[in-house]
Design a protein around this motif. Sequence first.
Motif, short mmCIF file in Angstrom:
data_model
loop_
_atom_site.label_atom_id
_atom_site.label_comp_id
_atom_site.label_asym_id
_atom_site.label_seq_id
_atom_site.Cartn_x
_atom_site.Cartn_y
_atom_site.Cartn_z
N SER A 51 23.53 47.99 50.91
CA SER A 51 24.84 48.51 50.52
C SER A 51 25.24 48.00 49.14
O SER A 51 25.91 48.71 48.38
N PHE A 54 23.33 50.10 46.69
CA PHE A 54 23.94 51.42 46.57
C PHE A 54 25.15 51.38 45.64
O PHE A 54 25.37 52.31 44.85
N VAL A 57 24.51 51.76 41.75
CA VAL A 57 24.01 52.99 41.14
C VAL A 57 24.81 53.35 39.90
O VAL A 57 24.25 53.62 38.82
#
Length: 274
Positions: A51, A54, A57
């Motif tokens: 997580s 992510f 990004v």
Amino acid sequence: MSTVHDTPGTPATLDIPVPAQPRPTRAPGFWTDTWLVMVRELRPVLREPASVLFAMVQPLVFLALFAPLLPEVETGSALQWFVPGIVAMTALMSASFTGSNLMAEIQSGAHERLLVSPLSRSSLIVGRSLKEVVPVLMQTAIILAVVTPFSFDLHLGGVLIGVAVLTAFSVGIGALSFALALASREQDWMFWTVQQTAIFPLLLLAGVLLPLEGAPGWLQVLSDLNPLTYVVAATRETFAGVYEADTIGAGLLASAVVAVVGLVVGVRAMRRAG
């Protein structure tokens, strides 16, 4: 088992066993409760470290697309100026999103169960906010691991000082995000509208992506009123291995003010939650 004693000349007596009284236990203190809440909030992060990746990004895309456009500077790589701003942006955005987790707990009823637990309400907000220390460290480490091979000079001591400044700032922003979630309750649109409306002016006025030298006077005034401006300035200097007391002191003061204000507002919101 009860027994009856009947002695001549005396009335019958009934012996009833008295249960042993439990020893009084000391109630957990504020810092113990805070630690328990912080550990609870960190478990999802530690169980699913993907997580954190992510969430990286967007800042990595910014680095990939903006870095080639940066002009060459005489003092060294332009990444020395750009990377600390990206790190500060990542910390701000991550901390400002944390209130959405509390909104999910409010809607599921998990937050109501915490309110009736023995945990102090102050610890519920302070523990959640202090959790932001770990994501800031993890995200900073990822960004530095990516950019160091590309002509970025790593000054570990300066990085640690800059991260300390960012951590205090993130704690305050996280507490404000939780307070906003408590005020919004089940109205998701209100939380996201306020969060998105506030976050981008803070980033732009701090000169995260573009320098503000030569900006109009009114824009300079707004930048001077933005606490993130001083946090970013201190982070840029420390990441570059420059340790000017005035700049670092201003950054620490701005972070401390945001942390104190955020925690005070968050604790009051949590105590009023019912």
